[in-house]
Design an enzyme around this catalytic site. Structure first.
Site, PDB file in Angstrom:
ATOM      1  N   ASP A  69      38.290  33.468  31.678  1.00  0.00           N
ATOM      2  CA  ASP A  69      36.989  32.965  32.105  1.00  0.00           C
ATOM      3  C   ASP A  69      37.171  31.830  33.119  1.00  0.00           C
ATOM      4  OD1 ASP A  69      34.028  32.766  31.597  1.00  0.00           O
ATOM      5  OD2 ASP A  69      34.636  30.733  31.110  1.00  0.00           O
ATOM      6  N   THR A 102      31.458  32.984  38.409  1.00  0.00           N
ATOM      7  CA  THR A 102      32.159  31.726  38.683  1.00  0.00           C
ATOM      8  C   THR A 102      33.448  31.976  39.471  1.00  0.00           C
ATOM      9  OG1 THR A 102      33.087  31.921  36.484  1.00  0.00           O
ATOM     10  CG2 THR A 102      31.318  30.372  36.755  1.00  0.00           C
ATOM     11  N   THR A 103      34.213  32.976  39.048  1.00  0.00           N
ATOM     12  CA  THR A 103      35.473  33.253  39.736  1.00  0.00           C
ATOM     13  C   THR A 103      35.187  33.664  41.177  1.00  0.00           C
ATOM     14  OG1 THR A 103      36.238  34.060  37.621  1.00  0.00           O
ATOM     15  CG2 THR A 103      37.665  34.465  39.477  1.00  0.00           C
ATOM     16  N   ASP A 423      27.702  34.330  28.818  1.00  0.00           N
ATOM     17  CA  ASP A 423      27.610  34.961  30.139  1.00  0.00           C
ATOM     18  C   ASP A 423      26.709  36.188  30.090  1.00  0.00           C
ATOM     19  OD1 ASP A 423      29.372  33.073  30.870  1.00  0.00           O
ATOM     20  OD2 ASP A 423      30.924  34.422  31.638  1.00  0.00           O
TER      21      ASP A 423
HETATM   22  P1  ADP Z   1      33.195  36.401  37.867  1.00  0.00           P
HETATM   23  O1  ADP Z   1      33.558  35.155  37.137  1.00  0.00           O
HETATM   24  O2  ADP Z   1      33.037  36.152  39.334  1.00  0.00           O
HETATM   25  O3  ADP Z   1      32.058  37.141  37.279  1.00  0.00           O
HETATM   26  P2  ADP Z   1      34.820  38.585  36.958  1.00  0.00           P
HETATM   27  O4  ADP Z   1      36.228  38.469  36.518  1.00  0.00           O
HETATM   28  O5  ADP Z   1      33.784  38.851  35.947  1.00  0.00           O
HETATM   29  O6  ADP Z   1      34.490  37.298  37.786  1.00  0.00           O
HETATM   30  O7  ADP Z   1      34.789  39.736  38.051  1.00  0.00           O
HETATM   31  C1  ADP Z   1      33.617  40.058  38.718  1.00  0.00           C
HETATM   32  C2  ADP Z   1      33.905  41.083  39.761  1.00  0.00           C
HETATM   33  O8  ADP Z   1      34.442  42.273  39.179  1.00  0.00           O
HETATM   34  C3  ADP Z   1      32.618  41.478  40.465  1.00  0.00           C
HETATM   35  O9  ADP Z   1      32.840  41.558  41.841  1.00  0.00           O
HETATM   36  C4  ADP Z   1      32.310  42.828  39.850  1.00  0.00           C
HETATM   37  O10 ADP Z   1      31.569  43.644  40.740  1.00  0.00           O
HETATM   38  C5  ADP Z   1      33.682  43.372  39.629  1.00  0.00           C
HETATM   39  N1  ADP Z   1      33.702  44.436  38.620  1.00  0.00           N
HETATM   40  C6  ADP Z   1      33.284  44.370  37.348  1.00  0.00           C
HETATM   41  N2  ADP Z   1      33.435  45.558  36.726  1.00  0.00           N
HETATM   42  C7  ADP Z   1      33.962  46.406  37.630  1.00  0.00           C
HETATM   43  C8  ADP Z   1      34.364  47.789  37.606  1.00  0.00           C
HETATM   44  N3  ADP Z   1      34.239  48.514  36.524  1.00  0.00           N
HETATM   45  N4  ADP Z   1      34.873  48.297  38.740  1.00  0.00           N
HETATM   46  C9  ADP Z   1      34.994  47.544  39.834  1.00  0.00           C
HETATM   47  N5  ADP Z   1      34.652  46.264  39.921  1.00  0.00           N
HETATM   48  C10 ADP Z   1      34.140  45.690  38.845  1.00  0.00           C
END
Ligand code: ADP
Ligand code: MG
Length: 555
Positions: A69, A102-103, A423
């Site tokens: 996270d 956030t990331t 979240d």
């Molecule tokens: P954040 O803290 O920014 O939410 P995450 O680690 O949750 O970071 O990653 C978010 C990113 O991963 C987003 O760009 C989202 O579209 C992408 N993402 C989530 N699930 C999938 C998936 N199944 N396939 C491709 N991209 C994905």
């Protein structure tokens, strides 16, 4: 080394700053700040997306934390560098405002700064970069709005997609359960307005208790009180024939006895914001008791007052009393003997949630109590969960506040689950507040990057360069998703650009299929508000860091 202070007319030195104040100016300040922010972004990069890795953080006391996270990693890293701290604040703000992304915010800010450095090296002045980024950010927001689509939130499958997407890469075994719980919870607490919904995520109370497994996590349609409020069960040993318990005749009290946990079902609940006690005089008075009958009269009077208090509560129809302040011991006993379950010292925020959950009203004092102020719950019961005793007030009719009780074998597990739950609750609330969504997996970033590249020549001049760099920076999202999946980022970006040039607006990185495909079809969707906030915040943070040309640090 401290620079020589300037001298007036070559004589007396002029001291403007305190001794030992350090000052870094111009390019040194800029480069230092950029580097620090890039380092932070690099740390988080490998955690982006469902295939992202976790970080192991060892806290000063030796506690080990494993998490992916973004906000949490930054929080625990205890970052010192002032510019990097600005980035941490941006991430925290993203978490607070929209709950996810956030990331993305941090990685994008880092990339914007990296690209800015290239421009600085090429001799472009920071103010040009800043205004170019500003324009690009505004344009990106416009494109994002154009690309957003309405989501039918009455359809649970759609909500599940959004919720599961926010949980991707976290809680692998309980993703579906947590997504369902979040949807159910938000549906309860959302207030319908004429044009959509109003949602306050804080009306979903999250409680966690070690023990059991994450699969045992459950939604309670009411409130759980525990670790704080103290309870007084209805009288132990009371049973049929007890003269104190006319309620028994109606058969509403179900369990008595010292060993059995007290259960009231159904429960009519009186909520008080004041304390419950026999009213004392304002001034201190001395009472002289010389004879035993005087003592008896005094005690009788006190008992009578307590009895009147209980009568009033009973008249209103309550069999549970919950008090924000304390209940004095004698009052507690009297209530208990009258088979009224009492709870004291409940926090003000819990009182508000109890009112929302049970449909009752918090009354300032006993004399204001009326029967329609009472809240209702099917069951009020004290249970031992893990190590702690908790009171469940559940089975409320259409509760406007609900509780999710997280279970898990380890403290780390429940804490990580709590963050993930926060979240996903925020993300579901986001789409209730604004039902527009965009395609994830880097699709929307790539589409905006393409449109910005088309737009840049219309601006012209050196600003054009900054806009083009902004577009390149946006591609960090699909590139990083590809890298974290073990794919070749160059191949993916080439394919992705080609797809978007062919008008495939929803082409993104399919991290499970390991190729470029329509990620919308795969159900990878995110609330518009999360993406819009991330873009805005990354642009503002990068510009803020670029604008600094002087760091003055007092000792
Ligand atoms: P954040 O803290 O920014 O939410 P995450 O680690 O949750 O970071 O990653 C978010 C990113 O991963 C987003 O760009 C989202 O579209 C992408 N993402 C989530 N699930 C999938 C998936 N199944 N396939 C491709 N991209 C994905
Ligand atoms: Mg996320």
């Amino acid at each position: 080394m401290q620079p020589e202070p300037p001298r007036f007319g070559g004589g007396q030195p002029v001291l403007v700053l305190k001794e030992n104040t350090t000052r870094t100016k111009g390019k040194d300040a800029q480069r230092g700040n950029i580097l620090a922010a890039i380092v932070v972004a690099e740390v988080l990069k490998t955690t982006l997306g469902p295939r992202g890795m976790d970080k192991m953080l060892i806290e000063p006391m030796g506690d080990v934390l494993v998490t992916g996270d973004g906000a949490n990693i930054l929080d625990k890293m205890e970052i010192q560098h002032p510019a990097a701290r600005v980035l941490v604040e941006a991430a925290k703000n993203q978490d607070k405002e929209v709950g996810d992304g956030t990331t993305t915010t941090v990685v994008l800010t880092g990339e914007l700064l990296k690209k800015a450095e290239e421009l600085l090296n090429a001799g472009v002045h920071p103010t040009i970069i800043i205004s170019g980024y500003q324009r690009a950010g505004e344009k990106a927001a416009e494109f994002l709005d154009e690309l957003a689509e309405q989501l039918d939130i009455e359809n649970d499958d759609n909500l599940k997609k959004v919720a599961e997407n926010a949980l991707n890469g976290r809680l692998p075994d309980t993703k579906i359960l947590f997504a369902e719980l979040a949807i159910k919870a938000i549906k309860h607490v959302a207030d319908k307005k004429s044009d959509g919904y109003n949602v306050d995520v804080s009306h979903v109370i999250i409680k966690k208790e070690e023990g059991g497994s994450l699969q045992d996590t459950a939604l309670v349609d009411g409130v759980i009180l525990g670790k704080g409020g103290t309870t007084e069960p209805a009288a132990a040993g009371c049973g049929p024939g007890c003269s104190w318990c006319p309620l028994l005749d109606t058969g509403t009290l179900s369990v008595f006895g010292a060993q059995v946990s007290p259960t009231i079902s159904p429960a009519n609940i009186a909520l008080f914001s004041s304390d419950l006690k026999v009213q004392k005089t304002e001034f201190s008075a001395e009472l002289r008791i010389n004879r035993p009958d005087q003592m008896k009269a005094f005690l009788d009077q006190e008992a009578k007052m307590l009895q009147e208090m209980v009568e009033k509560i009973r008249e209103a129809g309550a069999n549970v009393v919950i008090c924000q302040k304390s209940i004095d011991d004698k009052a507690k006993q009297t209530l208990s003997r009258a088979s009224i379950f009492s709870i004291e010292n409940v926090s003000e925020s819990d009182m508000k949630k109890l009112a929302r959950a049970t449909g009752g009203r918090v009354t300032p004092s006993l004399k204001d109590l009326a029967s329609d102020d009472l809240g209702f719950a099917l069951l009020v019961e004290e249970r031992k969960i893990g190590e702690d005793k908790m009171v469940f007030i559940e089975g409320c009719d259409e509760p406007k506040a609900v509780t999710i009780l997280i279970r898990g074998g380890l403290k780390q597990v429940t804490e990580d689950a709590e963050r993930a739950l926060h979240d996903v609750l925020c993300v579901v609330a986001d789409v209730f507040k604004d039902n527009r969504i965009v395609t994830g997996g880097g699709a929307v970033e790539e589409e905006i990057a393409g449109r910005l590249r088309e737009y840049a020549p219309h601006v012209g001049g050196r600003e054009q360069l900054a806009i083009e760099k902004y577009a390149e920076a946006l591609e960090v999202i699909p590139r990083t998703l590809a890298e974290n999946t073990g794919l070749d980022p160059i191949d993916i970006i080439v394919n992705l650009r080609a797809a978007h040039e062919n008008d495939q607006k929803r082409a993104g990185v399919d991290v499970y299929g390991r190729r470029v495909s329509d990620t919308f079809e795969l159900g990878v969707i995110e609330p518009l508000s999360v993406k819009a906030h991330a873009l805005k915040s990354a642009t503002e943070t990068a510009n803020m860091i670029l604008r600094i040309d002087d760091i003055i640090a007092a000792k």
